[in-house]
Design an enzyme around this catalytic site. Structure first.
Site, PDB file in Angstrom:
ATOM      1  N   ASP A 169       0.834  -1.203   0.000  1.00  0.00           N
ATOM      2  CA  ASP A 169       0.000   0.000   0.000  1.00  0.00           C
ATOM      3  C   ASP A 169       0.871   1.256   0.000  1.00  0.00           C
ATOM      4  O   ASP A 169       1.884   1.326   0.706  1.00  0.00           O
ATOM      5  CB  ASP A 169      -0.890  -0.020   1.252  1.00  0.00           C
ATOM      6  N   GLU A 192       1.611  -0.646  -5.069  1.00  0.00           N
ATOM      7  CA  GLU A 192       0.613   0.379  -5.372  1.00  0.00           C
ATOM      8  C   GLU A 192       1.393   1.686  -5.443  1.00  0.00           C
ATOM      9  O   GLU A 192       1.633   2.348  -4.442  1.00  0.00           O
ATOM     10  CB  GLU A 192      -0.466   0.472  -4.293  1.00  0.00           C
TER      11      GLU A 192
END
Length: 564
Positions: free
Chosen positions: A226, A285
């Site tokens: 993330d 990401e």
């Protein structure tokens, strides 16, 4: 008491690094499960790990290679679990660590690999480290694990710089000292409940090595990282100026995103990942300004994949789609990494709704648009994506053609950006509404009770039960497409396409023994017949040389036609 999964003996075995030109992940189709919205086993209205476990056969039958689980860690849920209080514990709302262990084992038994979310940019404000930092006060060693700074102005009443939160408002929140007076400020690029780690601190790096080992020893096959672009901040934390706005695909380099220092972190992680058997991977990401900068994250000694947000953001127009496909393939080729393709996830409007609106409506669209048009384009876009070389990511429910729910009442919304001004659109709840499994029941098979976000009544006929066995359904199209992709040697593998001549608004490309034709216009077009039709995203004319509007067709190209 927090339970812990026992480490698998001999997990880190000092094995030789795998050949970077091979690997299951290079052409894998990976399915994102958002646990709170996938399946609810205990009837409390919230999805859980036991629910995911019970629905794993659906993923096997769909034909995907791996499942990616969004966060299920212990968390106060200020941002749907992306605010982690304990990285080695499962939040009770999702179950226990035993549930996680059994889920991983069941997935492996079904031939599915398991990828879990890793949230290294920030923790929860409930994390023991941050709570200690608040207790120990200004100047303490505990505060150096985060970004605490004195404010500007005579009394320190202004934030240390002009950085904004992605969710809106300033990226700084002021603390209160033990005597009740205003104290230092701390950085949070997202919600105030998500303080950013200071990755210059060696304890932060070592803690995440330990977290990686913990889940690798538990049997996971990889990590989705993330905010992979956000861990390192520019020295001195300079102002950005121009009103302090965040653009996720900014043309210029922001001092808190995509800093070159992140790559040393991922080189370190790659050594750790390669020390484990079974080709464990990590996918970034990483919101970057160009696909060329995205490629930096997947150099041979760094991560394995990075999400292709430029592709996700492309409108339904042939010219722009071809441009981003060419740029993506060209950017990844020099570093030897597979290109990834994705159309939807838990942070953006589902593509069945994006494409229901005029091109250029953006990745976070509030308008429902033309539902039939959106579904037709979404199906065509899916077959285009699955025909491209590299790895594809699917988001739960897209195989049912689910649209965003654009009319959720304000009182049920939980997206933290909805409650903060001028940040992300604030309407991400619309793509997070729980999946319908059956025609009947209070939550269409999601669980015995209700669902944490209300499902539209029209979703009964979009359920897995309603679509199974219907040859014209979106679900059966996905199943057929993934079966063909596994069987056909011209799909998935490789790193290039051969473009063929086509009318304006149409894309036609060849891969070994295979041709894909995509009509993005609102009118039928006539093309050459490239061989035998393998699959089409919608009804096709009796004359197989006519490609209907907003339709993709897969052809098994005959060798005799290889020169067309």
């Amino acid at each position: 008491m927090t339970q812990h999964i026992a480490a698998t003996a001999g997990g880190a075995s000092g094995r030789r690094a795998p050949d970077p030109s091979s690997g299951w992940w290079r052409d894998a189709v990976i399915y994102q499960v958002y646990p709170r919205s996938f399946a609810d086993a205990n009837g409390d209205g919230m999805g859980d790990l036991a629910g995911v476990r019970g629905r794993l056969p659906h993923l096997r039958d769909l034909g995907v290679d791996a499942v990616w689980l969004s966060p299920f860690y212990a968390s106060p849920q200020a941002d749907a679990g992306y605010d982690v209080a304990d990285y080695r514990a499962v939040d009770p709302m999702f179950g226990t660590l035993d549930d996680a262990r059994v889920l991983i084992g069941d997935a492996h038994a079904l031939g599915l690999r398991v990828i879990v979310d890793l949230v290294p940019n920030h923790s929860s404000s409930d994390h023991p480290w941050f709570q200690q930092a608040l207790r120990d006060g200004p100047g303490s060693a505990a505060r150096t694990r985060y970004h605490f700074r004195p404010g500007k102005g005579p009394g320190g009443e202004l934030p240390p710089n002009d950085w904004p939160s992605v969710f809106g408002g300033p990226a700084w929140t002021r603390t209160t000292d033990s005597d009740g007076t205003p104290g230092d400020w701390y950085l949070h690029l997202f919600a105030p409940e998500q303080p950013d780690f200071n990755w210059d601190h060696p304890e932060v790096a070592e803690e995440f090595r330990s977290i990686l080992r913990f889940w690798l020893d538990a049997g996971v096959d990889g990590f989705r990282v993330d905010v992979a672009h956000g861990l390192v901040k520019a020295p001195g934390m300079p102002d950005i100026g121009e009103g302090g706005t965040v653009r996720l695909l900014a043309d210029d380099l922001l001092p808190f995103f995509d800093q070159d220092g992140v790559h040393e972190i991922y080189r370190d992680w790659r050594v750790l990942l390669d020390s484990y058997a079974g080709e464990r991977i990590a996918v970034a990401e990483a919101w970057t300004s160009t696909v060329a900068r995205t490629a930096n994250y997947v150099r041979p000694d760094e991560l394995h994949q990075a999400f292709n947000f430029q592709y996700l953001s492309a409108p339904w127009r042939a010219g722009e789609l071809r441009e981003v496909i060419d740029l993506s393939l060209a950017a990844m080729r020099p570093v030897g990494a597979p290109t990834t393709w994705v159309l939807s996830n838990h942070d953006v409007t589902r593509h069945a709704t994006r494409f229901a609106n005029p091109p250029g409506a953006g990745i976070q669209t509030r308008q429902a648009g033309d539902r039939a048009l959106g579904l037709r384009r979404a199906r065509a876009a899916t077959l285009l994506m699955l025909a491209l070389p590299g790895s594809a990511y699917l988001y739960q429910g897209e195989e049912l053609g689910l649209p965003d729910v654009t009319d959720l009442p304000d009182e049920v919304r939980q997206d933290p950006s909805f409650f903060r001004a001028a940040g992300q659109d604030g309407f991400r709840d619309g793509c997070r509404v729980p999946v319908p499994w059956t025609r009947d029941g209070g939550s269409y098979g999601f669980g015995a009770g209700g669902s944490w976000l209300p499902q539209p009544g029209s979703w009964a006929e979009l359920s897995v039960e309603a679509q199974t066995g219907d040859p014209g359904s979106t679900l059966e199209m996905y199943r057929s497409a993934l079966a063909v992709r596994k069987e056909h040697p011209g799909l998935g593998a490789g790193d290039r396409v051969e473009w063929l001549e086509a009318p304006d608004g149409v894309l036609v490309f060849r891969r070994p023994g295979f041709v894909c034709a995509v009509n993005t216009t609102d009118s039928p077009v006539r093309l050459a017949a490239y061989g035998s039709v393998l699959l089409a995203s919608g009804p096709t004319a009796a004359d197989r040389t006519v490609l209907p509007a907003d339709t993709t067709v897969w052809w098994s190209a005959h060798p005799v036609e290889s020169g067309q």
